[in-house]
Write an enzyme that holds these catalytic residues in place. Sequence first.
Site, PDB file in Angstrom:
ATOM      1  N   GLN A   1      43.521  38.061  46.412  1.00 53.13           N
ATOM      2  CA  GLN A   1      44.032  38.657  45.038  1.00 53.13           C
ATOM      3  C   GLN A   1      42.739  39.490  44.515  1.00 53.13           C
ATOM      4  O   GLN A   1      42.565  39.458  43.373  1.00 53.13           O
ATOM      5  CB  GLN A   1      44.433  37.405  43.944  1.00 53.13           C
ATOM      6  CG  GLN A   1      45.956  36.828  44.713  1.00 53.13           C
ATOM      7  CD  GLN A   1      46.880  38.203  44.485  1.00 53.13           C
ATOM      8  OE1 GLN A   1      46.791  39.067  43.733  1.00 53.13           O
ATOM      9  NE2 GLN A   1      48.018  38.309  45.005  1.00 53.13           N
ATOM     10  N   SER A   2      41.942  40.195  45.368  1.00 53.77           N
ATOM     11  CA  SER A   2      40.812  40.863  44.982  1.00 53.77           C
ATOM     12  C   SER A   2      41.041  42.124  44.164  1.00 53.77           C
ATOM     13  O   SER A   2      42.156  42.895  44.689  1.00 53.77           O
ATOM     14  CB  SER A   2      40.084  41.338  46.193  1.00 53.77           C
ATOM     15  OG  SER A   2      39.276  42.182  45.697  1.00 53.77           O
ATOM     16  N   ASN A   3      40.783  42.191  42.902  1.00 59.73           N
ATOM     17  CA  ASN A   3      40.931  43.179  41.958  1.00 59.73           C
ATOM     18  C   ASN A   3      40.065  44.554  42.710  1.00 59.73           C
ATOM     19  O   ASN A   3      40.653  45.576  42.759  1.00 59.73           O
ATOM     20  CB  ASN A   3      40.607  43.172  40.698  1.00 59.73           C
ATOM     21  CG  ASN A   3      41.322  41.725  39.806  1.00 59.73           C
ATOM     22  OD1 ASN A   3      42.395  42.021  39.871  1.00 59.73           O
ATOM     23  ND2 ASN A   3      40.478  40.781  39.650  1.00 59.73           N
TER      24      ASN A   3
END
Length: 346
Positions: free
Chosen positions: A87-89
């Site tokens: 879920q890396s921005n």
Amino acid sequence: MKYPILTPEAVRKSVARLPRVDLAHLPTPFEEVPRFAEKLGGVRVFIKRDDCTGLLFGGNKTRHNEFLLADALRQGADVIVWGAGVQSNNCRQTAAACAKLGLECHLYLTRANHDADVQGNLLLDYLAGAKVEIVDLPMGPEMNALLKAKAEELRAAGRRPYYWEPTSGRPIAAVGYVLCLAEIADDIREHGLHPSAIYISSAGGTGAGMALGQVILGLSCPVRSICPIRWPWKVREDLAEVANQTAALMNLPHRLAAEDVHTTEEYIGAGYGAVTPEGWEAMDLLARTEGIMLDPVYTAKAMAALIDDVRRHRIKAGETVIFVHTGGTPAVFAYRDELMERHAHR
Ligand SMILES: Cc1ncc(COP(=O)(O)O)c(C=O)c1O
């Protein structure tokens, strides 16, 4: 040692000779949130809306990428190798920036802190055309070693990959947050404010750039970096080191010691990515009073710190604080179950 204080304009000038690509909508909005502040009792709160940097739902990494990807283009890269959590921005904004610049983007995303359900940031990575591989590695040195190995594989196959080691990449990325603080200095002047503190979620390049910006611009209020993650190293020393390398890149004499960097790990809770009750309260309150969404992993915990400082009277009635919203909002879709569980019991 006394260093020269620069105006925001002079800061921008000192950056002008560095390679940069145009990715972000800048300056980002700066807005007061009076209904939120009223619930806290007597303080004024302003939000610097870096969730509105524009590219694929925005966030702080787009400021970083203006300098990192310019460095990649300068080196003649044709493919970017990058990775972090599923879920890396950061990876989502990097995938979007690569699409915009016509670069191939290879992402290695670990399930270490979240399942790989195709939602939120991960969904956007696919939709923005990144080549995604899901892995099971802890974030940190193991992940960095994998990325380096993948970049070498591509090089051996005749490609021109760009991968940045944390040591070389973070000082370049941090330039974007020196510029963000220069924008905030303009915002402060335009609104005639005397803020007591600036809050931001960071244990990396973002906080290093802000800490350096504070010294360069001679701002009297501290920048509080609220850590979203516990790193196995001394974060203040590390950020001071990054800040000093950034100052060197900008050709400026300013140097920071660990004491010049304000960080706290008090609001991480059970760990990186774990929703905290205080973070949930901050998200719930800001959404219901102002229609502004925080994310559970980063900005909710930083806002929880701001709220806690007001409740403990570290910030007193009548004082003004600034919160930098660094984005991350697509993650709310991937955190649906945890958030709806708390919503049901609010
Ligand atoms: C929404 C958000 N805020 C803050 C940060 C922290 O930035 P840094 O890695 O520079 O500390 C990140 C990093 O991914 C982020 O995604």
